[in-house]
Design an enzyme around this catalytic site. Structure first.
Site, mmCIF file in Angstrom:
data_model
loop_
_atom_site.group_PDB
_atom_site.id
_atom_site.type_symbol
_atom_site.label_atom_id
_atom_site.label_comp_id
_atom_site.label_asym_id
_atom_site.label_seq_id
_atom_site.Cartn_x
_atom_site.Cartn_y
_atom_site.Cartn_z
ATOM 1 N N LYS A 183 -3.607 2.554 -5.326
ATOM 2 C CA LYS A 183 -3.288 1.910 -4.054
ATOM 3 C C LYS A 183 -4.521 1.837 -3.150
ATOM 4 C CE LYS A 183 0.921 0.747 -4.759
ATOM 5 N NZ LYS A 183 1.281 -0.689 -4.777
ATOM 6 N N TYR A 240 -1.610 7.640 -8.738
ATOM 7 C CA TYR A 240 -0.970 6.504 -8.068
ATOM 8 C C TYR A 240 -1.728 6.143 -6.799
ATOM 9 C CZ TYR A 240 2.614 3.844 -5.552
ATOM 10 O OH TYR A 240 3.287 2.877 -4.853
ATOM 11 N N SER A 265 0.840 -1.188 0.000
ATOM 12 C CA SER A 265 0.000 0.000 0.000
ATOM 13 C C SER A 265 0.884 1.249 0.000
ATOM 14 C CB SER A 265 -0.937 -0.025 1.207
ATOM 15 O OG SER A 265 -1.833 1.052 1.171
#
Length: 233
Positions: A156, A152, A138
């Site tokens: 995650k 991004y 993560s």
């Protein structure tokens, strides 16, 4: 011997974790796109006594994922799957107004779709293991709104939710999604060129958090290196 698949194992945290597990007697199936760096890492792991299968390829390719799981089966099974491979979607990172959509799609494929697909491929072996576990990498960008980290971070956040649901559905496994914090890696340097990373921990300084998870096997859930640092000392 326990067996692990680690994606993105040619550098950074993937490589550091592979070396640490090799030193603990684990056998490894290692994946990366960079053939030479992967080969070097595999040789270093073998020097620690591990049996290592190094397969260069792209985790978004279904055939490559099947090869990874088949290699684990040949080594005796699969005890741990580490979905570590990831891409930023833009280098350097940019504001959402400028986020290239092709880059975002690529990040979704690598950071979300491929980990789920690899879990699906590996589940029969993980379920059969005495203590099967899945680790998803993560990021604090999954839960905090940082400028330029939106693309991004969104991937995650999606991986976090997939991990949480997997933990509910696969009660016989441990599923941990782990935020390692900032690390001195090529990825971070590419994300924010010019940033001073001299005070940022190297990946091998963060690896003990992952080893402690494997030793203690806490309940499935989201963990951060910062929160568990005291447990490692």
């Amino acid at each position: 011997m326990a067996v692990a698949i680690i994606t993105g194992a040619s550098r950074g945290l993937g490589r550091a974790l592979a070396q640490a597990l090799a030193g603990r007697g684990w056998d490894l199936v290692l994946d990366a796109r960079t053939t030479e760096a992967l080969k070097e890492g595999a040789e270093a792991a073998r020097a620690r006594g591990a049996r290592v299968v190094a397969l260069s390829g792209d985790v978004t390719d279904a055939g490559h994922r099947r090869e990874l799981v088949a290699a684990a089966r040949e080594l005796g099974g699969l005890d741990l799957l580490v979905n570590n491979a990831a891409v930023l979607g833009a280098e350097p990172l940019v504001a959402l107004a400028d986020q290239p959509l092709d880059g975002f799609r690529a990040a979704l494929e690598v950071n979300v779709v491929a980990p789920l697909a690899l879990v699906q491929e590996a589940l029969p072996l993980l379920r059969a293991a005495p203590a099967g576990a899945v680790i998803g990498l993560s990021s604090d960008a999954a839960v905090v709104a940082y400028r330029t980290w939106g693309g991004y971070g969104a991937t995650k956040a999606a991986l976090d939710l997939l991990s949480a649901v997997l933990a509910e559905e696969e009660r016989g496994l441990r599923v941990w999604w782990v935020d390692p914090g900032s690390m001195r890696t090529d990825m971070l340097a590419a994300a924010e060129p010019g940033e001073d990373l001299s005070g940022t921990p190297a990946p091998d300084e963060v690896v003990p958090v992952f080893l402690r998870l494997l030793d203690e096997r806490p309940a499935s859930g989201r963990y951060t290196a910062a929160e568990r640092a005291g447990a490692v000392r």
